[in-house]
Design a protein around this motif. Sequence first.
Motif, PDB file in Angstrom:
ATOM      1  N   TYR A   1      -1.867   7.375  -9.483  1.00  0.00           N
ATOM      2  CA  TYR A   1      -2.592   6.154  -9.810  1.00  0.00           C
ATOM      3  C   TYR A   1      -1.586   5.002  -9.856  1.00  0.00           C
ATOM      4  O   TYR A   1      -0.663   5.018 -10.671  1.00  0.00           O
ATOM      5  CB  TYR A   1      -3.300   6.294 -11.167  1.00  0.00           C
TER       6      TYR A   1
ATOM      7  N   ALA B   1      -0.392   4.001   1.272  1.00  0.00           N
ATOM      8  CA  ALA B   1      -0.973   4.804   2.341  1.00  0.00           C
ATOM      9  C   ALA B   1      -0.029   4.868   3.537  1.00  0.00           C
ATOM     10  O   ALA B   1       0.684   3.921   3.839  1.00  0.00           O
ATOM     11  CB  ALA B   1      -2.314   4.217   2.758  1.00  0.00           C
TER      12      ALA B   1
ATOM     13  N   THR C   1       0.843  -1.196   0.000  1.00  0.00           N
ATOM     14  CA  THR C   1       0.000   0.000   0.000  1.00  0.00           C
ATOM     15  C   THR C   1       0.879   1.247   0.000  1.00  0.00           C
ATOM     16  O   THR C   1       1.990   1.237   0.530  1.00  0.00           O
ATOM     17  CB  THR C   1      -0.948   0.017   1.217  1.00  0.00           C
TER      18      THR C   1
ATOM     19  N   PHE D   1      -6.107   4.647  -6.656  1.00  0.00           N
ATOM     20  CA  PHE D   1      -5.867   6.087  -6.533  1.00  0.00           C
ATOM     21  C   PHE D   1      -5.164   6.406  -5.222  1.00  0.00           C
ATOM     22  O   PHE D   1      -5.552   5.920  -4.162  1.00  0.00           O
ATOM     23  CB  PHE D   1      -7.188   6.863  -6.619  1.00  0.00           C
ATOM     24  N   VAL D   2      -4.128   7.226  -5.309  1.00  0.00           N
ATOM     25  CA  VAL D   2      -3.347   7.647  -4.142  1.00  0.00           C
ATOM     26  C   VAL D   2      -3.386   9.167  -4.092  1.00  0.00           C
ATOM     27  O   VAL D   2      -3.150   9.836  -5.107  1.00  0.00           O
ATOM     28  CB  VAL D   2      -1.889   7.150  -4.243  1.00  0.00           C
ATOM     29  N   TYR D   3      -3.684   9.731  -2.931  1.00  0.00           N
ATOM     30  CA  TYR D   3      -3.716  11.179  -2.774  1.00  0.00           C
ATOM     31  C   TYR D   3      -3.169  11.526  -1.405  1.00  0.00           C
ATOM     32  O   TYR D   3      -3.236  10.736  -0.462  1.00  0.00           O
ATOM     33  CB  TYR D   3      -5.132  11.721  -2.979  1.00  0.00           C
TER      34      TYR D   3
ATOM     35  N   ASN E   1       0.030   9.947   2.747  1.00  0.00           N
ATOM     36  CA  ASN E   1      -0.782   9.513   1.611  1.00  0.00           C
ATOM     37  C   ASN E   1      -1.956   8.674   2.092  1.00  0.00           C
ATOM     38  O   ASN E   1      -1.844   7.929   3.070  1.00  0.00           O
ATOM     39  CB  ASN E   1       0.032   8.653   0.635  1.00  0.00           C
ATOM     40  N   LEU E   2      -3.047   8.765   1.365  1.00  0.00           N
ATOM     41  CA  LEU E   2      -4.199   7.886   1.534  1.00  0.00           C
ATOM     42  C   LEU E   2      -4.381   7.140   0.226  1.00  0.00           C
ATOM     43  O   LEU E   2      -3.985   7.644  -0.838  1.00  0.00           O
ATOM     44  CB  LEU E   2      -5.451   8.696   1.860  1.00  0.00           C
ATOM     45  N   GLN E   3      -4.963   5.955   0.282  1.00  0.00           N
ATOM     46  CA  GLN E   3      -5.158   5.174  -0.931  1.00  0.00           C
ATOM     47  C   GLN E   3      -6.574   4.632  -0.966  1.00  0.00           C
ATOM     48  O   GLN E   3      -7.080   4.093   0.013  1.00  0.00           O
ATOM     49  CB  GLN E   3      -4.145   4.027  -1.013  1.00  0.00           C
ATOM     50  N   SER E   4      -7.219   4.778  -2.119  1.00  0.00           N
ATOM     51  CA  SER E   4      -8.556   4.246  -2.356  1.00  0.00           C
ATOM     52  C   SER E   4      -8.500   3.473  -3.666  1.00  0.00           C
ATOM     53  O   SER E   4      -8.449   4.081  -4.738  1.00  0.00           O
ATOM     54  CB  SER E   4      -9.570   5.390  -2.438  1.00  0.00           C
ATOM     55  N   GLY E   5      -8.451   2.155  -3.578  1.00  0.00           N
ATOM     56  CA  GLY E   5      -8.237   1.343  -4.775  1.00  0.00           C
ATOM     57  C   GLY E   5      -6.850   1.646  -5.327  1.00  0.00           C
ATOM     58  O   GLY E   5      -5.862   1.592  -4.606  1.00  0.00           O
TER      59      GLY E   5
END
Length: 181
Positions: free
Chosen positions: A136, A47, A45, A95-97, A89-93
């Motif tokens: 991404y 994140a 990950t 996508f990393v932001y 960082n955070l990760q959703s699927g």
Amino acid sequence: MSNIVKTSIFALATLAALGGSVSAADLPSKKAPLIAPVVAAPVFTWAGAYVGAHFGHMWGSTRVDDSGTITETGARTNGFLGGGLAGYNLQSGAFVYGLEGDVSVGRVRGHGVATKVLPNDYTLNWAGNIRGRLGYAITPTTLPFIVGGVAITDLRFTDNNAKVILETGKTRVGWTLGAGV
């Protein structure tokens, strides 16, 4: 009882007592074979928090705009700087932001062209950035991303041609934009 019979009984009793702790290692076992437990591979990950340090060289040019009049168009400016950075960082699927920031200190200097007698001097003492990140993950370990945000720096200007050497310093605010993999 004769001595031979007593010795034989003692020998048999000793063999019986010690024989219980001996086993035949080459005979097949009646127990099920041991199977190593299956361990799942860790999930990668992007994140989480990160920190780091950097050191580098900065080069470029300084343009001087004196009350609307450009007095110098390309004073060479370069030097070394270093500092630290941190982000989250955070990760959703895929996508990393996240958000990251850095601060650098150094001695980046520049000298302008001699307009009268002496060239002007430019010194960058520190710089910092606060950026948002969007990426991404195309594979678990490959993350193309873009960043953008605010850039802040302390730039000192010395006019060596004034009757009294004039030094002015100002914190400048601008923008930063970048990309990476």
